[in-house]
Design an enzyme around this catalytic site. Structure first.
Site, PDB file in Angstrom:
ATOM      1  N   LYS A 142       3.007  43.316  47.221  1.00  0.00           N
ATOM      2  CA  LYS A 142       3.740  44.491  47.725  1.00  0.00           C
ATOM      3  C   LYS A 142       2.772  45.309  48.578  1.00  0.00           C
ATOM      4  O   LYS A 142       1.678  45.694  48.115  1.00  0.00           O
ATOM      5  CB  LYS A 142       4.248  45.285  46.532  1.00  0.00           C
ATOM      6  CG  LYS A 142       5.363  46.236  46.830  1.00  0.00           C
ATOM      7  CD  LYS A 142       5.901  46.764  45.508  1.00  0.00           C
ATOM      8  CE  LYS A 142       6.942  47.822  45.688  1.00  0.00           C
ATOM      9  NZ  LYS A 142       7.238  48.498  44.431  1.00  0.00           N
TER      10      LYS A 142
HETATM   11  C1  E4P Z   1      10.207  50.313  44.553  1.00  0.00           C
HETATM   12  O1  E4P Z   1       9.750  49.206  44.576  1.00  0.00           O
HETATM   13  C2  E4P Z   1       9.645  51.463  43.869  1.00  0.00           C
HETATM   14  O2  E4P Z   1       8.878  50.977  42.800  1.00  0.00           O
HETATM   15  C3  E4P Z   1      10.670  52.388  43.268  1.00  0.00           C
HETATM   16  O3  E4P Z   1      11.975  51.885  43.391  1.00  0.00           O
HETATM   17  C4  E4P Z   1      10.532  53.812  43.646  1.00  0.00           C
HETATM   18  O4  E4P Z   1      11.519  54.587  42.991  1.00  0.00           O
HETATM   19  P1  E4P Z   1      11.456  56.175  42.901  1.00  0.00           P
HETATM   20  O5  E4P Z   1      11.684  56.735  44.266  1.00  0.00           O
HETATM   21  O6  E4P Z   1      12.525  56.558  41.956  1.00  0.00           O
HETATM   22  O7  E4P Z   1      10.061  56.500  42.410  1.00  0.00           O
END
Ligand code: E4P
Length: 220
Positions: free
Chosen positions: A83
């Site tokens: 990622k």
């Molecule tokens: C995506 O991969 C992130 O880990 C996540 O969905 C972020 O979510 P949030 O905006 O609720 O922190």
């Protein structure tokens, strides 16, 4: 649409996989920090539980350092997806990793053009942050549907991974907008299958069955 869990908590991940209602996992530095575990040991446990893709995020902001971190992360399991934040360095790292056959998830995507660039860099997934766009008064669902239109029009096979999901309504809307997967916090999984009329219906069926004394017939 596939369903991933957005968590680094081993017990949450184990539960949704044991229940057979999950296809993959996404983590991020905040979620890992919340567990209090070191990233390597958390990730090692997660990849052993999960047969599907597990996104693990690099911390570096420079592409050379991102590549070094990616090399370490992919040693942990062959289902690890790297990622990478959607920056210029991130795009550069993504292109190199793609060239080596390594799966990637370009994260923190907030515009259609960012998604297009992620696709050009060969990203396996692009993570669109629906909730965070809504936090600043923008339309996260429209972003998903615009990217879907663009990717379909140009036959792009990068998968749209709807992230920053805050409600069951979000899950429904991103599915209808054409997301290939949604990554969902643990507490929302429970809301996806529950309905008071389902519970009421079961109670009524069981009651009618008992009244008709059907168990005797079925098991005699
Ligand atoms: C995506 O991969 C992130 O880990 C996540 O969905 C972020 O979510 P949030 O905006 O609720 O922190």
């Amino acid at each position: 649409m596939k369903i991933f869990i957005d968590s680094a908590d081993i017990e949450e991940i184990r539960t949704v996989f044991e229940n057979g209602i999950c296809d993959g996992v996404t983590t991020n530095p905040t979620l890992v920090a919340r567990t209090g575990q070191d990233f390597k040991s958390a990730l090692t446990q997660i990849v052993n539980i999960v047969p599907g893709p597990v996104s693990a995020e690099v911390i570096a902001t420079d592409y050379k350092e991102m590549l070094k971190e990616a090399e370490e992360l992919i040693k942990i399991g062959n289902n690890v997806v790297i990622k990478i934040p959607l920056t210029l360095d991130g795009l550069r790292a993504c292109k190199i990793l793609t060239g080596k056959g390594i799966k990637t998830n370009m994260t923190l995507c907030f515009t259609t053009l960012q998604a297009l660039l992620a696709a050009r860099a060969g990203a396996t997934y692009v993570s669109t942050f629906v909730g965070r766009l809504e936090d600043v008064g923008e339309n996260g669902i429209k972003l998903v549907s615009d990217i879907k239109t663009l990717f379909s029009m140009h036959k792009i096979d990068t998968k749209i991974l709807a992230a920053s999901i805050r409600s069951q309504e979000h899950v429904k809307e991103v599915a209808l907008a054409g997301a290939d997967a949604a990554t969902i916090p643990f507490k929302i999984f429970d809301q996806l299958y529950r309905h008071p009329l389902t519970d009421k219906g079961i109670a009524q069926f069981l009651d009618d069955w008992k009244k008709a004394d059907q168990n005797k017939i079925l098991f005699s």
